[in-house]
Design an enzyme around this catalytic site. Structure first.
Site, PDB file in Angstrom:
ATOM      1  N   ASP A 231      20.292 -41.361  16.043  1.00 38.24           N
ATOM      2  CA  ASP A 231      19.128 -40.679  15.464  1.00 38.24           C
ATOM      3  C   ASP A 231      18.300 -41.690  14.681  1.00 38.24           C
ATOM      4  OD1 ASP A 231      17.334 -38.897  14.423  1.00 38.24           O
ATOM      5  OD2 ASP A 231      18.830 -37.444  13.754  1.00 38.24           O
TER       6      ASP A 231
ATOM      7  N   ASP B 125      13.328 -38.413  18.832  1.00 37.39           N
ATOM      8  CA  ASP B 125      13.975 -39.410  17.976  1.00 37.39           C
ATOM      9  C   ASP B 125      15.498 -39.366  17.978  1.00 37.39           C
ATOM     10  OD1 ASP B 125      14.235 -37.019  16.671  1.00 37.39           O
ATOM     11  OD2 ASP B 125      13.560 -37.738  14.715  1.00 37.39           O
ATOM     12  N   GLU B 126      16.099 -38.665  18.946  1.00 32.39           N
ATOM     13  CA  GLU B 126      17.563 -38.650  18.982  1.00 32.39           C
ATOM     14  C   GLU B 126      18.093 -38.695  20.411  1.00 32.39           C
ATOM     15  OE1 GLU B 126      19.547 -35.154  17.476  1.00 32.39           O
ATOM     16  OE2 GLU B 126      17.799 -33.910  17.861  1.00 32.39           O
TER      17      GLU B 126
END
EC number: 2.7.7.7
Length: 388
Positions: free
Chosen positions: A9, A102-103
């Site tokens: 993350d 974003d992960e």
């Protein structure tokens, strides 16, 4: 063989992107969002110490942290940097699932035979930061649920390994809110009967939990016990979502055509939000009575909101439909998709607009898509919906 699942993350991703392009923002309490009546899309750790959180109204955030700097946000920049990180990971990892902008989840099962899984993941994290300048946290464990919770507990810039023997000791003392599928309603329901940490939840009979919260009860019980057999789904960059409507009788009725387009947009936008996609390219297609087919497209800022997409689609239609011949088909396609929830694109929208979409989507998910709709598209019946 134990599975080796990594969750990675990017730390305060939007904030990190802004600081990458402007080092003067380093160390400042920073809020990414839009307008006085907008909501917080993201915030820095410096702002969080004052109680600022995502989805909070900007006005409330500034009351908590009046010295914060508010920035509108740049989805084009964030998407580009997300793509750069994805490339670094895909070049090195055997199986990658991009869960959002974003992960990421990685399945590196078996790599410990050749190269320690933790050491490999740690070096990958260093490579990401070196090549993109973005900080990233990760957790390595036996499944997606435990690794995701682990990443949250390890931030910022965390590096955590949770072997199978340590899964229960790690999970037990944590709040049930740490489990990804536990929202505020479920938390309040379980809190009222004294279930606030994961250990208490894991010791509750699964059938009782099912009676309390329905079909998700068993899945929640499994996650509380560290059980999650969901695979890492390989990430596919190119996707699109589309729908078409073929008329029983060819038409030239502009009002009817635009009403149908509004309904088609509403249906596709709801699907985007439900599946957590944002679109950057809108394509409209028309087919005349003589079977001539024309299309027109345009690039837009990433979004999944009805009102933004409706304006784009109707503008495209006005530019495309110039021959004033009868039409036999109209269609819409959204492409250039990236993972992301509607909230992260709320730079121009108000708290009231966010609440409206959340309420409408909740009703549609519970009672069906036709439960609530804009008047302009309420009578729409489309066919040939597809995702590619």
């Amino acid at each position: 063989m134990d599975r080796a699942i990594v969750h990675m993350d990017l730390d305060t991703f939007f904030v990190s992107c802004e600081r990458l392009t402007n080092s003067k923002l380093n160390g400042l309490p920073l809020i990414i969002g839009g307008g006085d009546r907008g909501v917080v899309a993201a915030c820095s750790y410096e702002a969080r110490t004052f109680g600022v959180r995502s989805a909070m109204p900007i006005k409330m955030a500034l009351r908590l942290c009046p010295q914060a700097k508010v920035m509108k946000g740049d989805m084009e920049l964030y998407s580009k940097l997300s793509h750069d990180v994805t490339q670094v990971i895909e070049d090195k990892a055997p199986i990658v699932e991009k869960a959002s902008i974003d992960e990421f989840y990685l399945d590196i099962t078996g790599m410990d035979k050749f190269y320690g899984c933790y050491q490999w993941t740690n070096e990958l994290a260093h490579s990401i930061t070196k090549e993109t300048g973005l900080p990233i946290s990760f957790a390595l464990s036996v499944n997606k649920t435990v690794s995701k919770i682990g990443t949250g507990e390890s931030k910022p810039v965390g590096r955590l390994e949770i072997p199978e023997i340590m899964v229960k000791p790690f999970l037990n003392p944590l709040s049930i809110q740490k489990i990804p599928m536990v929202g505020e309603v479920t938390f309040q329901l379980l809190s009222r009967i004294g279930i606030r940490n994961i250990q208490t939840l894991s010791e509750m009979p699964a059938e009782v939990l099912q009676r309390m919260i329905g079909k998700n009860g068993l899945e929640l019980w499994k996650k509380a016990n560290g059980i999650d057999n969901n695979p890492v789904e390989p990430y596919t960059e190119r996707k699109s979502i589309s729908t078409e409507h073929t008329f029983v009788q060819d038409t030239i009725d502009i009002h009817k055509l635009k009403s149908l387009l509004v309904g088609m947009v509403e249906k596709l936008a709801f699907q985007l939000r439900s599946e957590e996609w944002l679109t950057s390219t809108v394509v409209i297609k028309i087919r005349y009575a003589n079977f001539d087919t024309e299309t027109k497209q345009c690039k837009i800022a990433y979004t999944s909101s009805d009102h933004a997409l409706t304006k784009t689609v109707t503008d495209l239609f006005d530019k495309l439909y110039q021959r004033r011949m009868r039409l036999r088909l109209i269609g819409i396609r959204f492409s250039g998709l990236v993972r992301g929830t509607y909230q992260i694109n709320m730079f121009d929208d108000t708290e009231e607009m966010l609440s409206l979409y959340q309420a409408m989507d909740k009703m549609k998910k519970r009672y069906g898509f036709d439960a609530v709709a804009r008047c302009a598209g309420a009578t729409l019946k489309t066919k040939n919906n597809n995702v590619s």
